[in-house]
Design an enzyme around this catalytic site. Structure first.
Site, mmCIF file in Angstrom:
data_model
loop_
_atom_site.group_PDB
_atom_site.id
_atom_site.type_symbol
_atom_site.label_atom_id
_atom_site.label_comp_id
_atom_site.label_asym_id
_atom_site.label_seq_id
_atom_site.Cartn_x
_atom_site.Cartn_y
_atom_site.Cartn_z
ATOM 1 N N CYS A 286 -9.580 60.072 34.676
ATOM 2 C CA CYS A 286 -10.671 60.356 35.287
ATOM 3 C C CYS A 286 -11.348 61.412 35.958
ATOM 4 C CB CYS A 286 -10.381 59.105 36.557
ATOM 5 S SG CYS A 286 -11.836 58.569 37.604
ATOM 6 N N HIS B 91 -7.428 54.214 35.520
ATOM 7 C CA HIS B 91 -6.788 54.297 36.297
ATOM 8 C C HIS B 91 -5.114 53.121 36.195
ATOM 9 C CE1 HIS B 91 -8.211 57.227 38.620
ATOM 10 N NE2 HIS B 91 -9.080 57.125 38.199
HETATM 11 N N1 GLN Z 1 -14.461 62.302 41.390
HETATM 12 C C1 GLN Z 1 -14.159 61.773 39.850
HETATM 13 C C2 GLN Z 1 -16.161 60.702 39.916
HETATM 14 O O1 GLN Z 1 -16.446 60.118 40.104
HETATM 15 C C3 GLN Z 1 -13.785 61.038 39.289
HETATM 16 C C4 GLN Z 1 -12.982 60.131 40.547
HETATM 17 C C5 GLN Z 1 -11.744 59.569 40.000
HETATM 18 O O2 GLN Z 1 -11.362 60.196 39.527
HETATM 19 N N2 GLN Z 1 -11.216 58.598 40.057
HETATM 20 O O3 GLN Z 1 -16.662 60.007 39.159
#
Ligand code: GLN
Length: 242
Positions: free
Chosen positions: A94, A195
């Protein structure tokens, strides 16, 4: 790998470790030890230099501000670049995935330079945030069973010609581009929006990273009954939304 010890580096647990991403380090470490490998795990906080001699590097997800701080520090540090130059394997999730690309949109709404280690560019999605369980078919060239995970991101990631999509989604969003792709990879660098933690849900990916790091085609089998039970539960969650 240059000796019998596997060096596993977890980048910035203080900034990038949402939704149980720390579990990825535990899974790689455990599966290596189950194969009789001696594992040296290094957790690198964001005020510490990134060691360049690791075999496998893991980077997790994070909220928008920690993501910007992590990108700034990793660019300044340069250690991850050198590690990849040395042939290290990198697996990112992510926010970490976005950071490994050429650029992403930061918490200030500005374009933030990534590390350019993976040929992807991330923009801010105009639609609803991508949240929920995902089921995707991994690129058949990797010979791995379907990918399951949990996504929660606003960013949308475009895969360039020097990277390949990691998977194509059956349920969920993945890269969020609308083309059905999820994640990206090249020879040594992998990125996913999943995740979960994703390697607990997909231990065959952890084994794939180990095989690349060890430069072997196969690993001794291990008892995967608990992993398989978790996989089946989460596949059911992805395919039968409440
Ligand atoms: N901040 C990033 C987004 O919203 C990654 C979010 C995350 O790692 N869950 O795209």
């Amino acid at each position: 790998m240059s000796d019998s010890q596997l060096r596993l580096v977890w980048i910035y647990p203080d900034l990038l470790s949402t939704y149980g991403d720390q579990g990825n380090a535990l899974v790689v470490e455990r599966r290596a030890r189950q194969r009789g490998l001696d594992v040296a795990r290094v957790d690198v906080r964001s005020d510490q230099p990134v060691p360049t001699s690791g075999d496998i590097y893991l980077i997790g997800g994070g909220e928008d501000r920690p993501q910007r701080l992590a990108a700034e520090r990793l660019r300044r540090d340069g250690g991850l670049h050198r590690a990849v130059g040395n042939g290290a394997i990198v697996f990112s999730v992510c926010a970490g995935y976005q950071i490994l690309g050429h650029e992403f949109i930061n918490d200030l709404g500005q374009r933030e330079a990534g590390l350019g280690l993976l040929d992807v560019v991330s923009v801010r999605g105009e639609g609803a945030r991508c949240v929920g369980d995902v089921l995707a078919d991994i690129d058949p060239r990797l010979g791995l069973p379907p990918l399951t995970g949990f996504e929660n991101h606003q960013g949308v990631t475009h895969v360039g010609p020097n990277a390949k999509p990691l998977a194509s989604v059956r349920f969920g969003n993945g890269n969020g581009t609308g083309d059905g792709t999820e994640g990206a990879y090249n020879d040594t660098v992998f990125g996913t929006y999943m995740h979960g933690p994703v390697l607990a849900r997909n231990p065959h990916i952890a084994d794939h990273l180990l095989k690349l790091a060890l430069d072997v085609n196969a690993l001794p089998p291990v008892d995967d009954r608990w992993y398989e039970a978790l996989r089946q539960e989460r596949i059911a969650a992805a395919t039968q939304p409440a």
